[in-house]
Design a protein around this motif. Structure first.
Motif, PDB file in Angstrom:
ATOM      1  N   ARG A 154      21.788   0.862  -2.459  1.00  9.66           N
ATOM      2  CA  ARG A 154      21.281   1.325  -3.815  1.00  9.66           C
ATOM      3  C   ARG A 154      19.719   1.471  -3.803  1.00  9.66           C
ATOM      4  NH1 ARG A 154      23.298  -3.440  -7.317  1.00  9.66           N
ATOM      5  NH2 ARG A 154      22.424  -4.463  -5.823  1.00  9.66           N
ATOM      6  N   PRO A 155      19.377   2.411  -2.653  1.00  5.24           N
ATOM      7  CA  PRO A 155      17.842   2.567  -2.729  1.00  5.24           C
ATOM      8  C   PRO A 155      17.360   3.153  -4.108  1.00  5.24           C
ATOM      9  CG  PRO A 155      19.317   4.520  -1.658  1.00  5.24           C
ATOM     10  CD  PRO A 155      19.995   3.495  -1.909  1.00  5.24           C
ATOM     11  N   GLN A 156      18.039   3.803  -4.873  1.00  5.37           N
ATOM     12  CA  GLN A 156      17.652   4.360  -6.120  1.00  5.37           C
ATOM     13  C   GLN A 156      16.991   3.149  -7.013  1.00  5.37           C
ATOM     14  OE1 GLN A 156      20.880   4.154  -5.490  1.00  5.37           O
ATOM     15  NE2 GLN A 156      22.058   3.341  -7.037  1.00  5.37           N
ATOM     16  N   ALA A 175       8.414   3.378  -8.247  1.00  7.36           N
ATOM     17  CA  ALA A 175       7.837   4.263  -9.209  1.00  7.36           C
ATOM     18  C   ALA A 175       6.952   3.601 -10.403  1.00  7.36           C
ATOM     19  CB  ALA A 175       8.796   5.199  -9.745  1.00  7.36           C
ATOM     20  N   THR A 176       7.913   2.574 -11.169  1.00 10.95           N
ATOM     21  CA  THR A 176       7.225   1.892 -11.883  1.00 10.95           C
ATOM     22  C   THR A 176       5.728   1.026 -11.764  1.00 10.95           C
ATOM     23  OG1 THR A 176       9.489   1.482 -13.054  1.00 10.95           O
ATOM     24  CG2 THR A 176       7.717  -0.018 -13.648  1.00 10.95           C
ATOM     25  N   LEU A 214       6.131   5.675  -2.372  1.00 13.22           N
ATOM     26  CA  LEU A 214       7.299   5.410  -1.421  1.00 13.22           C
ATOM     27  C   LEU A 214       7.730   6.940  -0.909  1.00 13.22           C
ATOM     28  CD1 LEU A 214      10.039   3.985  -0.477  1.00 13.22           C
ATOM     29  CD2 LEU A 214      10.920   4.453  -2.788  1.00 13.22           C
ATOM     30  N   GLN A 215       8.010   6.855   0.150  1.00 14.74           N
ATOM     31  CA  GLN A 215       8.788   8.196   1.055  1.00 14.74           C
ATOM     32  C   GLN A 215       9.915   7.675   1.374  1.00 14.74           C
ATOM     33  OE1 GLN A 215       6.349   9.549   4.184  1.00 14.74           O
ATOM     34  NE2 GLN A 215       8.119  10.574   5.331  1.00 14.74           N
ATOM     35  N   LYS A 232       0.930  -1.165   0.148  1.00 16.36           N
ATOM     36  CA  LYS A 232      -0.039  -0.002   0.037  1.00 16.36           C
ATOM     37  C   LYS A 232       0.794   1.353  -0.033  1.00 16.36           C
ATOM     38  CE  LYS A 232      -3.908   2.181   2.346  1.00 16.36           C
ATOM     39  NZ  LYS A 232      -4.870   2.003   3.662  1.00 16.36           N
ATOM     40  N   GLU A 233       1.991   1.205   0.746  1.00 12.47           N
ATOM     41  CA  GLU A 233       2.982   2.504   0.810  1.00 12.47           C
ATOM     42  C   GLU A 233       4.168   1.782   1.661  1.00 12.47           C
ATOM     43  OE1 GLU A 233       1.491   5.387   3.353  1.00 12.47           O
ATOM     44  OE2 GLU A 233       0.084   4.336   4.536  1.00 12.47           O
ATOM     45  N   LEU A 234       5.227   2.615   1.521  1.00  7.18           N
ATOM     46  CA  LEU A 234       6.418   2.235   2.061  1.00  7.18           C
ATOM     47  C   LEU A 234       7.256   3.368   2.637  1.00  7.18           C
ATOM     48  CD1 LEU A 234       8.643   0.059   2.692  1.00  7.18           C
ATOM     49  CD2 LEU A 234       9.315   0.562   0.332  1.00  7.18           C
TER      50      LEU A 234
END
Length: 278
Positions: A231-233, A240-241, A246-247, A213-215
């Motif tokens: 590597r959080p990117q 995003a995909t 995501l916060q 639902k969210e992170l």
């Protein structure tokens, strides 16, 4: 269960227990903080999964979670990071594998498959045990963790979205199937077929259709493992995909230590509380 220690903190009780684990085929130790609200009835549960080289003790000593847990009326359970004992296979001197490095997976390869079943332990056995013995509201569970534990928290939540109402992480290993400090462990635990690794990789689980639902994720900007291990990117791109909110906050100047974790611990617990009591 054998009670190893108990002490009062912020009106509640910090305890450590040992029990015989069927999943891990050895004695396992876990810590539980019960806030004073548990004296009146069941309270929500927040699972904290620790990182490489840690036991339940690290976050107990340095995580500074009890004041926030008491203020919000939430129990915090801190399992160990791996099976342990003389009969448990290990690689002494290798901090990225074996004792202290269970990666919250169920191993399939000999000789590790007999003991290294941390996913089953965290998902099934330990929740059943604590539900029978403590005043916990198991319909209100959240999960979070640090580093290897952040990886474990996210993968468990992705595979069990009906179980966990909230999930967050401090400096999680975002793509362990390609990171240098986790890829060798996955091969030893799961074998050379990388298709079997997908179940323990957050980005690949998301690519395969699993959703949250969210992170919430916090990452230290001065973390020495940031570029090669964490590597959080990659997690940001995957979320995003897939359209997963995501916060992700980069905390400038903070490293990978518990100085970083403890700084933002209360914020994470408050964030979980909003969702666990919703």
């Amino acid at each position: 269960m054998e009670l190893l220690s108990a002490s009062k903190a912020f009106g509640g009780s910090q305890r450590v227990y040992r029990h015989e684990s069927t999943a891990c085929a050895c004695p396992m130790t876990f810590a539980i903080y019960l806030p004073h609200q548990a004296e009146e009835g069941p309270v929500p549960v927040l699972w904290y999964l620790s990182g490489l080289t840690c036991t339940h003790q690290n976050v107990m000593d340095k995580g500074e979670y009890r004041a926030a847990a008491a203020a919000n009326g939430i129990a915090v359970i801190c399992p160990d990071t791996s099976p342990r004992g003389e009969d448990v296979p290990d690689e002494p001197g290798n901090w990225q594998f074996g004792s202290g490095a269970g990666f919250y997976l169920d191993a399939t390869q000999a000789p590790y498959a007999a003991n290294y079943r941390m996913e089953s332990y965290i998902r099934d056995e330990l929740p059943e045990l604590v539900a029978r013995n403590f005043p916990l509201d198991m319909s209100r569970q959240g999960i979070f963790g640090h580093s290897m534990g952040g990886h474990g928290a996210i993968t468990l939540a992705l595979k069990n979205p009906e179980r966990y109402r909230s999930v967050s992480a401090f400096a999680p290993i975002s793509q362990p199937s390609t990171a240098g400090w986790s890829r060798p462990a996955l091969e030893k635990y799961l074998g050379p077929d990388e298709a079997g690794w997908r179940a323990y990789d957050s980005t690949l689980l998301i690519a395969d259709g699993h959703r949250l639902k969210e992170l919430l994720v916090d990452q230290g900007g001065a973390d020495g493992f940031l570029e090669e291990g964490l590597r959080p990117q990659l997690l940001e791109i995957a979320c995003a995909t897939a359209g997963i909110p995501l916060q992700l906050t980069l905390r400038e100047g903070y490293d990978h230590s518990y100085n970083f974790v403890s700084t933002f611990m209360a914020q994470h617990i408050a964030w979980h509380a909003e969702r666990l009591f919703a």
